[in-house]
Design a protein around this motif. Structure first.
Motif, mmCIF file in Angstrom:
data_model
loop_
_atom_site.group_PDB
_atom_site.id
_atom_site.type_symbol
_atom_site.label_atom_id
_atom_site.label_comp_id
_atom_site.label_asym_id
_atom_site.label_seq_id
_atom_site.Cartn_x
_atom_site.Cartn_y
_atom_site.Cartn_z
ATOM 1 N N PRO A 101 -41.837 -106.761 -36.125
ATOM 2 C CA PRO A 101 -40.820 -106.264 -35.178
ATOM 3 C C PRO A 101 -40.958 -104.768 -34.900
ATOM 4 C CG PRO A 101 -39.815 -106.752 -37.319
ATOM 5 C CD PRO A 101 -41.196 -107.318 -37.337
ATOM 6 N N TYR A 102 -41.482 -104.043 -35.875
ATOM 7 C CA TYR A 102 -41.763 -102.604 -35.715
ATOM 8 C C TYR A 102 -42.643 -102.397 -34.473
ATOM 9 C CZ TYR A 102 -42.634 -97.951 -37.940
ATOM 10 O OH TYR A 102 -42.690 -96.623 -38.261
ATOM 11 N N GLY A 103 -43.768 -103.116 -34.404
ATOM 12 C CA GLY A 103 -44.700 -102.980 -33.291
ATOM 13 C C GLY A 103 -44.190 -103.575 -31.994
ATOM 14 N N LEU A 104 -43.562 -104.751 -32.072
ATOM 15 C CA LEU A 104 -43.051 -105.408 -30.869
ATOM 16 C C LEU A 104 -42.021 -104.543 -30.161
ATOM 17 C CD1 LEU A 104 -42.652 -109.100 -32.143
ATOM 18 C CD2 LEU A 104 -44.377 -108.235 -30.544
ATOM 19 N N GLY A 105 -41.131 -103.919 -30.932
ATOM 20 C CA GLY A 105 -40.107 -103.063 -30.346
ATOM 21 C C GLY A 105 -40.693 -101.822 -29.706
ATOM 22 N N ALA A 106 -41.649 -101.207 -30.362
ATOM 23 C CA ALA A 106 -42.241 -99.964 -29.858
ATOM 24 C C ALA A 106 -42.998 -100.181 -28.550
ATOM 25 C CB ALA A 106 -43.180 -99.382 -30.908
ATOM 26 N N GLY A 107 -43.795 -101.239 -28.461
ATOM 27 C CA GLY A 107 -44.599 -101.483 -27.262
ATOM 28 C C GLY A 107 -43.763 -101.787 -26.043
ATOM 29 N N ALA A 108 -42.712 -102.592 -26.214
ATOM 30 C CA ALA A 108 -41.878 -102.995 -25.080
ATOM 31 C C ALA A 108 -41.116 -101.817 -24.496
ATOM 32 C CB ALA A 108 -40.907 -104.093 -25.519
ATOM 33 N N ILE A 109 -40.497 -101.019 -25.364
ATOM 34 C CA ILE A 109 -39.705 -99.883 -24.873
ATOM 35 C C ILE A 109 -40.605 -98.824 -24.250
ATOM 36 C CG2 ILE A 109 -39.696 -98.605 -27.069
ATOM 37 C CD1 ILE A 109 -36.828 -97.798 -26.483
ATOM 38 N N ASP A 110 -41.791 -98.633 -24.801
ATOM 39 C CA ASP A 110 -42.735 -97.641 -24.288
ATOM 40 C C ASP A 110 -43.120 -97.970 -22.852
ATOM 41 O OD1 ASP A 110 -44.364 -95.465 -24.247
ATOM 42 O OD2 ASP A 110 -45.802 -96.183 -25.723
ATOM 43 N N ALA A 111 -43.570 -99.194 -22.619
ATOM 44 C CA ALA A 111 -44.011 -99.591 -21.285
ATOM 45 C C ALA A 111 -42.850 -99.639 -20.298
ATOM 46 C CB ALA A 111 -44.695 -100.960 -21.360
ATOM 47 N N ALA A 112 -41.703 -100.189 -20.722
ATOM 48 C CA ALA A 112 -40.550 -100.351 -19.820
ATOM 49 C C ALA A 112 -40.018 -99.001 -19.349
ATOM 50 C CB ALA A 112 -39.455 -101.144 -20.512
ATOM 51 N N LEU A 113 -39.822 -98.070 -20.271
ATOM 52 C CA LEU A 113 -39.260 -96.766 -19.899
ATOM 53 C C LEU A 113 -40.252 -95.906 -19.131
ATOM 54 C CD1 LEU A 113 -37.097 -95.742 -22.995
ATOM 55 C CD2 LEU A 113 -36.341 -96.594 -20.783
ATOM 56 N N ASN A 114 -41.530 -95.991 -19.480
ATOM 57 C CA ASN A 114 -42.535 -95.245 -18.715
ATOM 58 C C ASN A 114 -42.561 -95.700 -17.266
ATOM 59 O OD1 ASN A 114 -44.231 -93.203 -20.166
ATOM 60 N ND2 ASN A 114 -44.389 -94.840 -21.650
ATOM 61 N N ASN A 115 -42.500 -97.000 -17.045
ATOM 62 C CA ASN A 115 -42.499 -97.529 -15.682
ATOM 63 C C ASN A 115 -41.224 -97.137 -14.948
ATOM 64 O OD1 ASN A 115 -43.588 -99.169 -13.502
ATOM 65 N ND2 ASN A 115 -41.971 -100.631 -13.998
ATOM 66 N N TYR A 116 -40.088 -97.195 -15.641
ATOM 67 C CA TYR A 116 -38.796 -96.872 -15.026
ATOM 68 C C TYR A 116 -38.764 -95.419 -14.554
ATOM 69 C CZ TYR A 116 -33.735 -97.038 -14.303
ATOM 70 O OH TYR A 116 -32.476 -97.004 -13.741
ATOM 71 N N ILE A 117 -39.216 -94.509 -15.410
ATOM 72 C CA ILE A 117 -39.243 -93.098 -15.039
ATOM 73 C C ILE A 117 -40.231 -92.858 -13.899
ATOM 74 C CG2 ILE A 117 -39.962 -90.801 -15.835
ATOM 75 C CD1 ILE A 117 -37.263 -91.403 -16.835
ATOM 76 N N ALA A 118 -41.391 -93.508 -13.962
ATOM 77 C CA ALA A 118 -42.398 -93.341 -12.907
ATOM 78 C C ALA A 118 -41.871 -93.785 -11.550
ATOM 79 C CB ALA A 118 -43.656 -94.132 -13.265
ATOM 80 N N LEU A 119 -41.023 -94.819 -11.543
ATOM 81 C CA LEU A 119 -40.483 -95.354 -10.294
ATOM 82 C C LEU A 119 -39.311 -94.545 -9.761
ATOM 83 C CD1 LEU A 119 -40.533 -99.208 -11.006
ATOM 84 C CD2 LEU A 119 -41.967 -97.979 -9.364
ATOM 85 N N HIS A 120 -38.457 -94.047 -10.651
ATOM 86 C CA HIS A 120 -37.172 -93.496 -10.219
ATOM 87 C C HIS A 120 -37.002 -91.990 -10.361
ATOM 88 C CE1 HIS A 120 -35.654 -97.541 -9.642
ATOM 89 N NE2 HIS A 120 -36.000 -97.863 -10.873
ATOM 90 N N TYR A 121 -37.906 -91.320 -11.083
ATOM 91 C CA TYR A 121 -37.699 -89.898 -11.347
ATOM 92 C C TYR A 121 -38.953 -89.089 -11.030
ATOM 93 C CZ TYR A 121 -33.393 -91.244 -13.708
ATOM 94 O OH TYR A 121 -32.146 -91.751 -13.994
ATOM 95 N N LYS A 122 -38.755 -87.771 -10.898
ATOM 96 C CA LYS A 122 -39.863 -86.863 -10.591
ATOM 97 C C LYS A 122 -40.782 -86.704 -11.801
ATOM 98 C CE LYS A 122 -37.376 -84.191 -7.088
ATOM 99 N NZ LYS A 122 -36.886 -82.837 -6.701
ATOM 100 N N ALA A 123 -41.956 -86.139 -11.532
ATOM 101 C CA ALA A 123 -42.973 -85.992 -12.576
ATOM 102 C C ALA A 123 -42.493 -85.141 -13.748
ATOM 103 C CB ALA A 123 -44.240 -85.382 -11.978
ATOM 104 N N LYS A 124 -41.643 -84.131 -13.477
ATOM 105 C CA LYS A 124 -41.176 -83.262 -14.557
ATOM 106 C C LYS A 124 -40.409 -84.048 -15.614
ATOM 107 C CE LYS A 124 -36.957 -81.819 -12.092
ATOM 108 N NZ LYS A 124 -36.224 -80.659 -11.505
#
Length: 391
Positions: A101-124
């Protein structure tokens, strides 16, 4: 509400960084109490990395079905389970069980939040997001150090587990805030899928480049203390403290980079970061017996690395389209974890056989490979976008 959501995402990324540096800081004591060899940390890391690769590849599907907010909250609670599981573990097999669960949790949140920020927020904001990951990685070793001094390594995991639980409860209580970004409708669109994403022009170049960058970053991160001890001849205790130089450089660099990224753009920031990174590696090449130059070198390497990861991620929707970014970023995360899992151990084997002084050569090879592949990605996608605009 917009600012509050951004603050919550930053906090969530602190939660991603908190567990990342716990294992390394606690393992010198953990392995003796668990009655296993010091090398067994590699097995734990492999299990964690396996979980992160799987959840990264599945993140696009999960995000489209459940939404980013649900995936984020569920991922934080998965890591809570893992941290408390570690804190109660008394045998090595228990560590391996909770590493899943350590790894499963880390991978999902990493990809999901990176994509969310890339779509909705500026590069900064992408730069500052990863700066907060650095904050988490810096805080954890101090917590583990306190626990080892005052009690046991188990309490180190328990303290971080309670912090993680508090973050999870906060995110759960503020789920309605995520509605501020009405544009989050990607889960209702048709997913390009993993195989479809790989067929898009430029994606293979991007994945190879990202793999190469993460390989170099992880090697510098994991072997800095060994380099100081073996090559510069300083004590193990002092070398361990010097390992924090890279984390400090990359965290400070990402904070500063946030003020520059919107002005320069992702592509220029990657080039600037690569030039600074090359200068840092160049300092390691200097035949100076004193550790002072290497000391500065690792800080400069961290500063150079700072903008590369977040800018590559942030440029993905622009290069390949918002409809494809979720799947592509998920694969990017998987390629990153492959690089961080297998390339640093390879350096360890080469270092033992040839000498750890080969580090600057090793890093330079992957950095050169990275910038070539990333530049090819930008050129291919720019040409493709120009053709599409003409049509």
């Amino acid at each position: 509400m917009y600012t509050l959501l951004l603050a919550l995402i930053y906090i969530a990324f602190i939660s991603l960084g908190l567990p990342d540096s716990l294992l390394g800081s606690g393992w010198p004591v953990m392995h003796t109490e668990l009655h296993v060899s010091v090398s067994y940390m590699g097995i734990v890391s492999m299990v964690i990395s396996g979980g992160t690769i799987i959840s990264s590849l599945l993140s696009d599907v999960l995000t489209r079905k459940l939404g980013t907010r649900a995936v984020t909250v569920a991922s934080v609670f998965l890591t809570v389970i893992a941290l408390f599981g570690f804190s109660f573990s008394t045998a090595f097999w228990m560590i391996l069980v909770f590493a899943v669960p350590y790894g499963l949790g880390a991978g999902a949140i990493d990809a999901a939040l990176n994509n969310y920020i890339a779509l909705h927020y500026k590069a900064k904001h992408m730069s500052w997001l990863h700066c907060f990951w650095g904050v988490g990685t810096i805080v954890s070793p101090f917590i583990m150090g306190y626990a080892l001094t005052a009690s046991t390594w188990n309490n180190g995991y328990r303290i971080v587990g309670f912090i993680q639980l508090a973050i999870g409860v906060l995110l759960l209580a503020t789920l309605p805030v995520w509605k501020v970004n009405k544009k989050e409708t990607t889960q209702e669109q048709k997913s390009v899928g993993l195989l479809g994403a790989l067929k898009i022009k430029g994606v293979p170049f991007l994945l190879i480049g990202f793999f190469a960058y993460c390989a170099a970053e992880a090697t510098a991160m994991q072997w800095a203390s060994t380099y100081f001890a073996e090559v510069k001849g300083i004590s193990a205790e002092r070398a361990a403290a010097f390992a924090a130089l890279f984390y400090i450089g990359i965290t400070v660099g990402r904070f500063i980079g946030g003020f520059l990224t919107d002005k320069l753009g992702d592509r220029k920031m990657i080039v600037v970061g690569t030039c600074i990174l090359a200068c840092g590696i160049g300092l390691l090449f200097l035949p100076v017996p004193s550790y002072a130059v290497a000391f500065a070198g690792f800080i400069v390497i961290g500063l150079g690395c700072a903008p590369i990861y977040p800018c590559i991620i942030h440029s993905t929707p622009y290069n390949f389209g918002a409809e494809n970014s979720g799947a592509i970023i998920g694969i990017q995360m998987a390629s990153a974890y492959v690089g961080t899992t297998f390339i640093p151990p390879l350096f360890g084997l080469l270092g033992k056989r040839i000498g750890f002084g080969i580090m600057p050569v090793y890093l330079l090879v992957f950095v050169a490979f990275m910038i070539i592949m990333v530049e090819l990605t930008f050129r291919v996608t720019k040409k493709k976008n120009l053709l599409e605009n003409k049509e």
